[in-house]
Scaffold this motif. Structure first.
Motif, PDB file in Angstrom:
ATOM      1  N   ARG A  67      61.228  44.735  28.898  1.00  0.00           N
ATOM      2  CA  ARG A  67      60.654  44.903  30.562  1.00  0.00           C
ATOM      3  C   ARG A  67      59.386  45.512  30.462  1.00  0.00           C
ATOM      4  NH1 ARG A  67      64.746  43.797  35.282  1.00  0.00           N
ATOM      5  NH2 ARG A  67      65.235  41.865  35.110  1.00  0.00           N
ATOM      6  N   ALA A  68      59.447  46.453  31.675  1.00  0.00           N
ATOM      7  CA  ALA A  68      58.264  47.432  31.787  1.00  0.00           C
ATOM      8  C   ALA A  68      57.844  48.132  30.771  1.00  0.00           C
ATOM      9  CB  ALA A  68      58.520  48.095  33.249  1.00  0.00           C
ATOM     10  N   VAL A  70      54.907  50.749  31.524  1.00  0.00           N
ATOM     11  CA  VAL A  70      53.864  51.765  32.101  1.00  0.00           C
ATOM     12  C   VAL A  70      54.533  52.706  33.265  1.00  0.00           C
ATOM     13  CG1 VAL A  70      51.527  52.083  33.325  1.00  0.00           C
ATOM     14  CG2 VAL A  70      51.815  50.038  31.606  1.00  0.00           C
ATOM     15  N   TRP A 207      53.499  34.601  33.816  1.00  0.00           N
ATOM     16  CA  TRP A 207      53.151  35.218  32.469  1.00  0.00           C
ATOM     17  C   TRP A 207      53.878  34.894  31.420  1.00  0.00           C
ATOM     18  CZ3 TRP A 207      52.004  41.171  33.267  1.00  0.00           C
ATOM     19  CH2 TRP A 207      50.821  41.327  33.897  1.00  0.00           C
ATOM     20  N   LEU A 232      46.535  40.088  28.978  1.00  0.00           N
ATOM     21  CA  LEU A 232      46.749  41.380  28.897  1.00  0.00           C
ATOM     22  C   LEU A 232      47.175  42.005  27.588  1.00  0.00           C
ATOM     23  CD1 LEU A 232      47.552  44.460  30.308  1.00  0.00           C
ATOM     24  CD2 LEU A 232      49.513  43.566  31.100  1.00  0.00           C
ATOM     25  N   MET A 235      51.263  47.575  24.812  1.00  0.00           N
ATOM     26  CA  MET A 235      51.757  48.156  23.277  1.00  0.00           C
ATOM     27  C   MET A 235      53.000  48.758  23.802  1.00  0.00           C
ATOM     28  SD  MET A 235      49.092  50.948  23.391  1.00  0.00           S
ATOM     29  CE  MET A 235      47.927  49.843  23.908  1.00  0.00           C
ATOM     30  N   TYR A 244      50.324  39.485  27.031  1.00  0.00           N
ATOM     31  CA  TYR A 244      50.733  38.472  28.180  1.00  0.00           C
ATOM     32  C   TYR A 244      49.568  37.580  28.154  1.00  0.00           C
ATOM     33  CZ  TYR A 244      54.342  41.957  29.536  1.00  0.00           C
ATOM     34  OH  TYR A 244      55.263  42.763  29.601  1.00  0.00           O
ATOM     35  N   PRO A 315      53.846  41.647  38.140  1.00  0.00           N
ATOM     36  CA  PRO A 315      53.687  42.830  37.317  1.00  0.00           C
ATOM     37  C   PRO A 315      52.296  43.253  36.940  1.00  0.00           C
ATOM     38  CG  PRO A 315      54.048  40.624  35.890  1.00  0.00           C
ATOM     39  CD  PRO A 315      54.328  40.400  37.601  1.00  0.00           C
TER      40      PRO A 315
HETATM   41  C1  PHB Z   1      53.838  46.025  29.649  1.00  0.00           C
HETATM   42  O1  PHB Z   1      53.305  46.685  28.790  1.00  0.00           O
HETATM   43  O2  PHB Z   1      54.768  45.470  29.772  1.00  0.00           O
HETATM   44  C2  PHB Z   1      52.875  45.834  31.004  1.00  0.00           C
HETATM   45  C3  PHB Z   1      51.705  46.923  31.106  1.00  0.00           C
HETATM   46  C4  PHB Z   1      50.914  46.518  32.234  1.00  0.00           C
HETATM   47  C5  PHB Z   1      51.342  45.617  33.143  1.00  0.00           C
HETATM   48  C6  PHB Z   1      52.540  44.815  33.066  1.00  0.00           C
HETATM   49  C7  PHB Z   1      53.350  45.027  31.847  1.00  0.00           C
HETATM   50  O3  PHB Z   1      50.609  45.607  34.274  1.00  0.00           O
END
Ligand code: PHB
Ligand code: RFL
Length: 412
Positions: A67-68, A70, A207, A232, A235, A244, A315
Motif C-alpha cells: 500500500r502506502a 510515503v 490508479w 507516478l 519506489m 501508477y 492517494p
Molecule cells: C507510493 O509509493 O505507493 C505512493 C507514493 C506517492 C503517492 C501515492 C503512493 O502519492
C-alpha cells in the motif's frame, strides 16, 4: 480510576449461544491491525494501558499487503519515539524533494529549502511488520484470522466486541472500542446512521498500480501530468520501483499486459531529455478507485473511529497512512488523560481535534488530484490545470504551500 493492568480471560455460559463464551477483559478493544490499530495499541502499551487487537486477515496477509510508501516527517518522528523506527532508519529512503513533470519538463519541489523538512519512503507493509513484532515482543495481544466481529453496547459504560475463532465464540469486555478497521470495516456501520453525516466525492478515474523488480529511474518521486493521463514514479528500495497510471475506476486488468503497461508509463513519464524509465519483471498489479470521504463525528459514545474507517483521501497526496497515525496519536493522548486523571474532556474533543487536520488533508489531496489528472471534456479545465502547474512550479509561495502540506502539517 479502575486501571486494569492485564487482560484476564474467563469463561461464561451464554444462553443464546448454548455454549461457553470465552471472555477477555481489557481496557481498549481495537478492531483492525492496520497502521491505525497497531500504532494505537503500541502507544497505549507505552502509557501502561492494555488493549487487544482483533484482525480478520492473517498475519502474513497484513505483512505483505502493498500500500502506502510515503511517510511525513511527523509520522517518522512518532515511530522513532515509539521505539519502532530502527529498521525504518536503516532501510527507509530520505527524500528532500519531489519532481513534477509536465509539458516535457521536470520541476523540482525542494522540500529542504522550502520547509527544512524531508519525507521518508518506507513501505506500509514494513511498518506493519515492525509494529507487529514490537507488539508481540511486549506480550501484546493481537488475534489474527478472527471471524464475525461485532461491536456491542458502546453507548453504555460496558462496551464489548464479539468474534469467532476456531469455531468458538469469544467476547472482549472493554472500556472503549477503537474502530481501526478501514473503509470496509464493521465499526462505522454499527453506529446509528442518523448520528453520522457523510461527506463524499467519488472521482471518475482510478490508479493502476504496479510493483516492478527494477531499479528506480530517479532518486525522487515523479508526478507526471500528460495528455494520456497522470503517471507516478515511486519506489520501495534501490531494487524495487512502484509505479501508477491513471486509468478508469473499473479498469479491466486483463487489458493491461506487461508491454502495454511499460509503453504507457514510458509515454506518460517522458520528458524532452533522453531520460528512460527502467523496466523489469512486474511483481504485482492492481486497480484502486479514488474517493474523498469523511464521516462526522468520528466518535459515538465509547466508540472512536480512526484512520480509513473515518476518512478516505485519494492517494495523490500520499496522506492516508499519515492521517491514520495522526488520529490515533490524538486518541492515545486522550485515553491516557482519561486513565491517569479520570477526565473525559480530551476524549470528548477527539473528533473535533482530528477533523481539523482531516479537512486540511482532504483539501490538499483533492487539490493534488484535480491538478494532476486528465479528465474528459472541457478544454478550459485543461488550460487551467496547466496554469496551476506552471504557478506551483514557478512561484516560491505556491511551491512552499505544496511542500508544507506534502511533508506534513505539524501534529496537534
Ligand atoms: C507510493 O509509493 O505507493 C505512493 C507514493 C506517492 C503517492 C501515492 C503512493 O502519492
Ligand atoms: P487499513 O490499513 O485498511 O487497516 C484496517 C485493518 O482492519 C482489518 N479489518 C478487520 N479486522 C477485523 N474485523 C473486521 N470486520 C475487519 N474489517 C477490516 C483489515 O484487514 C485491516 O488490516 O486502515 P488504517 O489502519 O486506517 O490505515 C489506512 C492506510 O492503510 C491507508 O490510508 C493507506 O494505505 C493509503 N495510501 C497511502 N497513504 C499514505 O499515507 N501514503 C501513501 O503513499 C499511500 N499510498 C495508499 C497508497 C493506499 C492505496 N490503496 C491500495 C488504497 C497507495 C494505494 C494504492
Amino acid at each position: 480510576m479502575g486501571l486494569r493492568k492485564h487482560p484476564d480471560e474467563f469463561a461464561s455460559y451464554d444462553p443464546h449461544e448454548s455454549k461457553q463464551v470465552t471472555q477477555i477483559r481489557t481496557q481498549v478493544g481495537i478492531v483492525g491491525a492496520g497502521p491505525a490499530g497497531l500504532v494505537l495499541a503500541h502507544l497505549l502499551h507505552l502509557e501502561g494501558i492494555d488493549s487487544v487487537v482483533l484482525e480478520n486477515r492473517s498475519r502474513q496477509h497484513c505483512e505483505e499487503r502493498i500500500r502506502a510508501g510515503v511517510l511525513e516527517w511527523g509520522t517518522v518522528e512518532l515511530l522513532n519515539q515509539m521505539g519502532v523506527g530502527e529498521r525504518m532508519q536503516r532501510e527507509g529512503l530520505i527524500h528532500y524533494g519531489i519532481e513534477i513533470r509536465f509539458g516535457g519538463r521536470g520541476h523540482r519541489i525542494d522540500f529542504k529549502d522550502l520547509t527544512g523538512r524531508a519525507i521518508t519512503v518506507y513501505g506500509q507493509h514494513e511498518i506493519i511488520k515492525d509494529l507487529i513484532r514490537a507488539r508481540l515482543e511486549s506480550n501484546g495481544q493481537i488475534f489474527f484470522e478472527v471471524e464475525d466481529v461485532s461491536v456491542h453496547q458502546f453507548d453504555t459504560e460496558y462496551p464489548s466486541i464479539r468474534y469467532r475463532q476456531d469455531g468458538n465464540t469469544h467476547e472482549i469486555r472493554c472500556d472503549f472500542i477503537a474502530g481501526c478497521d478501514g473503509f470496509h470495516g464493521i465499526c462505522r456501520p454499527a453506529i446509528p446512521t442518523d448520528a453520522l453525516t457523510v461527506y463524499e466525492r467519488v472521482y471518475p478515474f482510478g490508479w493502476l498500480g504496479i510493483l516492478a523488480e527494477a531499479a528506480p529511474s530517479s532518486e525522487e518521486l515523479i508526478y507526471a501530468y500528460n495528455d494520456c493521463g497522470f503517471a507516478l514514479h515511486s519506489m520501495r528500495s534501490p531494487q524495487i520501483t512502484r509505479l501508477y497510471l491513471q486509468c478508469s475506476p473499473d479498469e479491466d486488468l486483463a487489458k493491461w499486459p506487461e508491454d502495454r503497461i511499460w509503453q504507457e508509463l514510458q509515454t506518460r513519464l517522458a520528458d524532452d531529455s533522453d531520460w528512460r524509465l527502467n523496466e523489469g519483471p512486474i511483481l504485482q498489479k492492481g486497480v484502486t478507485g479514488m474517493r474523498s470521504f469523511v464521516v462526522e463525528p468520528m466518535q459515538y459514545s465509547r466508540m472512536f473511529l480512526a484512520g480509513d474507517a473515518a476518512h478516505i483521501v485519494p492517494p495523490t497526496g500520499a496522506k492516508g497512512l499519515n492521517l491514520a497515525v495522526a488520529d490515533v496519536r490524538v486518541l492515545a493522548r486522550a485515553l491516557k488523560h482519561f486513565y491517569s486523571l479520570g477526565r473525559t474532556n480530551l476524549l470528548d474533543q477527539y473528533s473535533v481535534t482530528c477533523l481539523r487536520r482531516v479537512w486540511r488533508v482532504q483539501r490538499f489531496s483533492w487539490w493534488m488530484t484535480s491538478m494532476l489528472h486528465r479528465h474528459e471534456g472541457n478544454p478550459f479545465d485543461q488550460r487551467r490545470q496547466l496554469a496551476e502547474l506552471d504557478y506551483v512550479t514557478s512561484s516560491r509561495a505556491a511551491s512552499q504551500s505544496l511542500a508544507e502540506n506534502y511533508v506534513g502539517l505539524p501534529m496537534e
